[in-house]
Design an enzyme around this catalytic site. Structure first.
Site, short mmCIF file in Angstrom:
data_model
loop_
_atom_site.label_atom_id
_atom_site.label_comp_id
_atom_site.label_asym_id
_atom_site.label_seq_id
_atom_site.Cartn_x
_atom_site.Cartn_y
_atom_site.Cartn_z
N SER A 1 0.85 -1.19 0.00
CA SER A 1 0.00 0.00 0.00
C SER A 1 0.89 1.25 0.00
CB SER A 1 -0.96 -0.04 1.19
OG SER A 1 -2.01 0.88 1.03
N ASP B 1 -8.57 -4.96 -6.34
CA ASP B 1 -8.19 -3.85 -5.47
C ASP B 1 -8.67 -2.55 -6.12
OD1 ASP B 1 -7.05 -1.94 -3.88
OD2 ASP B 1 -4.99 -2.67 -4.07
N HIS C 1 -7.14 -5.63 -1.94
CA HIS C 1 -5.96 -4.98 -1.40
C HIS C 1 -5.17 -5.93 -0.50
CE1 HIS C 1 -3.82 -1.20 -1.03
NE2 HIS C 1 -3.89 -1.20 0.28
#
Length: 723
Positions: A581, A667, A699
């Site tokens: 991320s 995602d 994600h």
């Protein structure tokens, strides 16, 4: 599938080491073969995962949920267990092939979900009765204190943004989209959750009444909200619930959710956060809300930020909830708000605690203290607070570990909490606060879910280090050393880059980014609590917004350089940088700015091209707050210009180091095109690179076989360049 899962709940782990049988009951253990005494991906996925839990009204028993994962079946199975609060009498309650989840107590019986319906059973697992009959649509529930009503969550069709296809085209797969927030997290928004209240009768649960009937809003809120976003009043006549009453573009740029009070008998609703007739100021959807009128000092009294997770006080006079001050800022400090139901007065109790209130519960004593968890200096601790705002740490004197959500046992004297660390997965603990504020709490481990695996493993060691950052602040970083550590040797070392960007590097236990398994593969891990992370004061935490490539990147390099210079076992010639991320973004940026420190990189679900991400992500408030401006605005702030100018994709010409890019195609927070673009750029530049793409993951990586593939790919890449 089901046969495999049932078998997994009946057989014990085997070991090439010939370990003795554990001294705790063997509940739901998977079968694997250990390889020596080091944690492997297969052993990690064989671990049982404790999730929801509930103490009995008298505090004598605890029912809890465990998830087991079958790699062969590529599926999970969830069962319910019970244990006495003194640690005796542990046993598994459910043995069917179906998942049984979300345990709670209804008087002396245990309520739970299975097949999308609410059931109850006796505390010994017998006398199972189905209460609800909704066609399998219940997603969460909470009984009223008197047991006569229940509020439950189910999804209803929603076609305000994605239009319903014509009835004569039943096989059409197209979606006609008319506004933003048409996707959220990992799915297209064609249904929304609503709360329903129903009577509980001797014949079961009656028909439910929609608290938000005719309203196009969700409760609980996407993507992670659950039944904790609603609560019953102590007299069972009212329900407090969380809702962001916005849709489309308004929803996508705003974090403004409120606490509403619904009168079950009068069927009326009032907003506890805003005055009647409140109209939010107009905002520019292409700019940060930091400096817009909605967040002006005179408007902050109207709670324009996140307000969620209400809980009524034991005497019914107050409601407490978690409250963020500002609109558009999802990482604002989570305060504890106390609302007086008689006067309407709101007070923020935790102003002296310069970090987040992560979860909380009321005590059942006359003084009605509140216990909460919050992070400070890299650990989640338990704190108590009184109505005057005096905060006291409860778990003083402990070695490093994180506490999860806390609940009061029915005796009103003890707390039930989940606890984990870098080297221990979650178990349940009983915490008995000291009689005086300075007294040390008594902490007793209640469950030993993975003892049969952990007893066969050699554990890493953990060290806490401090170094001066380039702006002369004190920065803490964790160091995790391999099992069987030899201080005379040098080890390949990983710089861990945290996500968020404002998520703490605390004593977390992850089934993907797991420090214990990294160390068990022979790596030292350096994990900095860089600028932008909570637990070191608001000023430290907020410095990252608008400065993604400034001080925080210097902090990464400061930490790894300090480790190389002060820890003789760190091999500066075998360094890697990894992260997901915002951590993946960090890796992509460091790939063009590391001055040849690192021999390889791994970026998972990272942002690569910030201009593209600005319009690709679904929660637009995030990019607005972090970047300041849309990339097309001619009057951009200096921070916005710097942000876009320093996007990692602009520095590919300086890339010279092998990189592994990982991404999930579901995602919708950071779209898979970001990872694909980074991989494509590396290969076109002639750099050694791999792309691990998951068409069916978001994600995160949630499926067992994908998880094993992730771990194997991860370590194969590191081993190739660092060993």
């Amino acid at each position: 599938m089901y046969k495999i899962l049932i078998m997994a709940a009946a057989i014990a782990i085997t070991s090439t080491q010939g370990a003795e049988a554990q001294d705790k009951p063997n509940i739901g253990k998977n079968t694997i073969t250990m390889k020596g005494d080091l944690l492997t991906p297969e052993a990690l996925w064989a671990m049982g995962r404790i999730s929801s839990y509930a103490p009995s009204p008298d505090g004598k028993q605890v029912v809890y949920q465990i998830g087991y994962y079958s790699v062969e079946a590529n599926a999970s199975h969830h069962v319910l267990c019970i244990i006495n609060s003194d640690g005796s009498g542990q046993r598994q309650l459910t043995t069917s092939a179906s998942n049984e989840t979300d345990p709670s107590w209804l008087g002396g019986r245990i309520a739970f979900l299975t097949g999308g319906e609410i059931w109850t059973m006796a505390p010994d697992g017998s006398d199972r009765r189905q209460l609800s009959h909704t066609g399998g649509e219940v997603e969460g529930y909470k009984f009223s204190p008197d047991g006569n009503r229940v509020v439950y969550i189910k999804s209803i069709p929603f076609h305000d943004i994605i239009k319903e296809n014509p009835s004569d085209l039943p096989k059409a797969t197209g979606r006609l989209v008319t506004d933003l927030m048409y996707r959220h997290w990992d799915h297209y928004v064609e249904s929304i959750a609503h709360p329903f209240v129903a009577e509980v009768t001797p014949n079961g649960i009656g028909a439910g009444r929609d608290l938000l009937e005719g309203e196009p809003f969700e409760c609980p809120m996407e993507p992670f909200g659950g039944i904790e976003q609603l609560d019953w009043s102590r007299d069972s006549k009212q329900i407090a619930y969380t809702c962001r009453k916005k849709t489309g573009l308004e929803y996508s740029i705003s974090t403004d959710s409120d606490i509403f009070l619904y009168d079950v008998e009068k069927k009326t609703t009032r907003n506890l956060c805003k005055p009647e007739g409140y109209q939010a100021p107009k905002v520019d959807a292409t700019k940060t809300m930091r400096n817009q009128s909605v967040n002006a000092p005179e408007n902050l009294k109207n709670n324009p930020g996140y307000d969620q997770n209400p809980q009524f006080s034991p005497d019914g006079k107050y409601i407490a909830w978690q409250s963020m001050a500002r609109d558009g800022y999802e990482a604002d400090r989570n305060r504890l708000c106390l609302y007086d139901l008689a006067t309407g007065e709101k007070r923020y109790l935790t102003e002296s605690f310069d970090s987040d209130v992560d979860g909380f519960c009321w005590s059942d004593t006359k003084d009605a203290q509140i216990y909460f968890t919050g992070v400070w200096h890299g650990t989640f601790n338990i704190y108590s607070i009184d109505r005057k705002g005096n905060v006291t740490q409860v778990n003083t004197g402990e070695r490093w570990a994180d506490y999860g959500s806390v609940q009061m046992l029915g005796d009103g004297k003890r707390l039930l909490a989940e606890r984990h660390s870098f080297i221990a997965p979650a178990d349940l603990y009983i915490v008995t606060p000291g009689k005086k504020a300075k007294d040390m709490a008594a902490v007793t481990q209640l469950t030993y879910e993975n003892k049969h695996i952990l007893d066969q493993l050699s554990l890493p060691s953990v060290e806490q280090c401090w170094v001066k950052s380039t702006d002369n602040k004190d920065m803490m970083y964790w160091v995790i050393r391999p099992p069987h550590f030899d201080e005379t040797k040098k080890y390949p070392t990983l710089l861990f880059c945290e996500g968020g960007p404002q998520s703490p590097v605390s004593q977390f236990w992850s089934y993907r980014w797991n420090f214990m398994i990294m160390a068990s593969q022979g790596y030292v891990i350096v994990a900095p609590n860089r600028h932008g992370l909570p637990g070191f004061g608001s000023e430290w935490c907020e410095e990252i917004s608008g400065d993604w490539t400034g001080q925080c990147m210097s902090d990464y390099l400061t930490a790894i350089d300090d480790a190389c210079n002060t820890l003789p076992y760190v091999d500066r010639n075998r360094l890697g940088a990894v992260g997901a991320s915002f951590g993946g973004f960090s890796v992509y940026y460091l790939a063009g700015h590391h001055d040849k420190r690192f021999k390889c990189f791994i970026a998972h679900d990272g942002a690569f091209n910030l201009e593209a991400m600005y319009t690709e992500t679904e929660e637009n408030w995030f990019s607005n707050w972090e970047y300041d401006d849309a990339y097309w605005n001619k009057d951009q702030t200096a921070n916005a210009r710097k942000t876009y100018a320093n996007s990692p994709h602009r520095f590919v010409d300086d890339w010279d180091t092998p990189i592994l890019c990982i991404h999930g195609e579901k995602d919708y927070r950071i779209n898979a095109t970001q990872g694909m673009s980074a991989f494509n750029a590396a290969r076109m530049k002639g750099i050694e690179a791999q792309l691990l793409i998951f068409p069916d993951e978001n994600h995160w990586v949630l499926k067992p076989q994908n998880g094993i593939l992730w771990q194997r790919t991860y370590f194969n890449w590191l081993d190739k360049y660092l060993k």
